[in-house]
Write a protein that holds these residues in place. Structure first.
Motif, PDB file in Angstrom:
ATOM      1  N   ASP A  19     -10.944   2.176   0.120  1.00 21.00           N
ATOM      2  CA  ASP A  19     -10.036   1.992  -1.007  1.00 21.00           C
ATOM      3  C   ASP A  19      -9.527   0.556  -1.082  1.00 21.00           C
ATOM      4  O   ASP A  19      -9.207   0.057  -2.172  1.00 21.00           O
ATOM      5  N   ALA A  20      -9.426  -0.094   0.072  1.00 20.36           N
ATOM      6  CA  ALA A  20      -8.945  -1.483   0.099  1.00 20.36           C
ATOM      7  C   ALA A  20      -9.762  -2.288   1.111  1.00 20.36           C
ATOM      8  O   ALA A  20     -10.172  -1.764   2.144  1.00 20.36           O
ATOM      9  N   ASN A  46       0.936   4.217  -2.796  1.00 21.31           N
ATOM     10  CA  ASN A  46       0.746   5.636  -2.473  1.00 21.31           C
ATOM     11  C   ASN A  46       1.946   6.485  -2.872  1.00 21.31           C
ATOM     12  O   ASN A  46       1.814   7.675  -3.161  1.00 21.31           O
ATOM     13  N   ILE A 102      -4.565   5.138  -1.825  1.00 20.88           N
ATOM     14  CA  ILE A 102      -5.194   4.250  -0.845  1.00 20.88           C
ATOM     15  C   ILE A 102      -5.159   4.942   0.516  1.00 20.88           C
ATOM     16  O   ILE A 102      -4.113   5.053   1.151  1.00 20.88           O
ATOM     17  N   LYS A 127     -10.434  -0.411  -4.661  1.00 16.01           N
ATOM     18  CA  LYS A 127      -9.293  -0.354  -5.577  1.00 16.01           C
ATOM     19  C   LYS A 127      -8.467  -1.632  -5.483  1.00 16.01           C
ATOM     20  O   LYS A 127      -7.943  -2.114  -6.481  1.00 16.01           O
ATOM     21  N   VAL A 132       0.832  -1.201   0.000  1.00 18.38           N
ATOM     22  CA  VAL A 132       0.000   0.000   0.000  1.00 18.38           C
ATOM     23  C   VAL A 132       0.871   1.257   0.000  1.00 18.38           C
ATOM     24  O   VAL A 132       0.604   2.222  -0.735  1.00 18.38           O
TER      25      VAL A 132
END
Length: 399
Positions: free
Chosen positions: A230-231, A166, A173, A256, A162
């Motif tokens: 987002d996750a 980013n 995320i 995502k 992650v």
């Protein structure tokens, strides 16, 4: 007199034959080294137990083909715990009565934790091959050694993934939802994910656990859909993993990134059971068929043969490495559990699963350091996409 002498002769002959038979049996036993193991050959964890059994046997075949341990053949004494803690403890007692100097086991964290405590009281080493609950080796005990990773390795590998995403696309995320099973494995992963991600500045918008037997995850998943994280990260066993993946697709939850934490998600059965619902899903694991450890491809081939053509999961590779470590320690320590325990502290192997070297660090005791991988389901296969040093394919971002 003749009759008496004849009877006496037969008696002496019979006694001699019995002595020869006993001596022969003793010689045969002295040429065999028994290694005890416990796993779930039946019950809810049977698929994982089958993987473990294959890993044990492939390692033993390899050892014996190379001449055994100082010329002595290795024999596996495998006990079924039927996915039950009490049966696992009974199996351990049975193996200890057979004087094994070490036991490998069991599959699940919920069974392995009390088993490790029992073995420590018996002053006999337990070698853990697959259970990931943090507390098994943190703080652990002097008689428990773990070949496989602790659960935080999965969480950390996903967190690193992650962070890298980013770094490439700032702020891509920001929020995460966490769903795990409500057992020793799930609780350990739950703590790791919620703690590590929150400390890293990500918003944990939902954190849920579910009890064994739940089949309808849609109320939870619809809530996640409204939260739009987002996750989404999930830790589940075999049947649950397939059900969750299918229901995520059914309710139209589209984060995502969707990630599964090893266990049920790392099985070949997940790929076939979930079908298209698994497409592009991330799965955190510590061994995949495409790893670059020397001999990994050959190991995959041998494990697949032992499984009757079925692709092996990381659980088979972990068990293979555990058996090699057990044999190495017994080669040094013989049948003395205390000497075997001491030998385990000095094991340093390079295997097709990865390095095996038990040490104390970060509050862990007798823990092997294992590299975490992030794989992605691409065209029905697990492809390693992170870390970059281990990646065999490029990440496919879900549309």
């Amino acid at each position: 007199m003749t009759s008496v002498n004849t009877n006496r002769a037969f008696t002496n002959l019979a006694a001699a034959l019995l002595l020869c038979s006993a001596a022969s049996a003793q010689t045969a036993n002295s040429q065999t080294i028994n290694i005890g193991a416990i796993t779930s050959l039946t019950g809810r964890f049977a698929t994982f137990g089958k993987m473990q059994k294959a890993g044990f046997q492939v390692a033993i075949d390899e050892i014996n083909a190379a001449g055994g341990l100082d010329g002595q053949k290795v024999k596996l004494l495998l006990e079924d715990d039927a996915s039950d803690t009490n049966k696992a403890l009974a199996a351990a007692e049975k193996l200890l009565n057979q004087k094994v100097p070490l036991i490998i086991g069991s599959y699940s964290s919920g069974i392995t934790k009390p088993l490790s405590q029992y073995m420590a009281r018996q002053n006999v080493p337990l070698l853990v091959a697959t259970a990931v609950d943090e507390t098994i080796t943190k703080p652990g005990n002097a008689y428990t050694f773990r070949v496989n990773n602790q659960s935080s390795v999965y969480a950390q590998s996903l967190l690193t993934f992650v962070k890298n995403q980013n770094a490439q696309t700032p702020g891509s995320i920001k929020s995460v939802a966490v769903l795990t099973s409500n057992d020793a494995f799930g609780k350990s992963v739950y703590t790791d994910l919620t703690t590590l991600f929150a400390k890293a500045g990500l918003q944990v918008v939902a954190k849920d656990t579910y009890d064994q037997g739940l089949t309808d995850f849609r109320p939870i998943l619809n809530r996640y859909k409204a939260l739009a994280p987002d996750a989404v990260m999930i830790a589940s066993y075999e049947q649950d993993a397939v059900a969750v993946a299918k229901q995520i697709k059914e309710v139209g939850l589209k984060p995502k990134f969707l990630a599964g934490i090893a266990t049920g998600f790392a099985l070949p059965n997940f790929l076939t059971g979930a079908g298209s619902a698994a497409d592009n899903m991330l799965v955190a694991m510590v061994w995949n068929a495409d790893v670059t450890y020397p001999g990994a491809k050959n190991l995959e081939t041998r494990l697949k043969k032992a499984l009757g053509g079925e692709a092996p999961s990381q659980h088979a590779a972990q068990s293979y490495a555990a058996m090699l470590a057990a044999a190495e320690a017994i080669k040094v320590g013989g049948n003395d559990p205390e000497k075997v325990r001491e030998a385990l502290t000095k094991v340093n192997l390079k295997t097709a699963f990865g390095p095996v070297n038990f040490r104390d660090y970060g509050g862990y005791q007798n823990q092997n350091a294992v590299v975490g991988l992030v794989t992605q389901v691409q065209a029905g296969q697990f492809v390693t996409v992170a870390p970059a040093s281990a990646a065999k394919g490029k990440l496919v971002e879900p549309k």
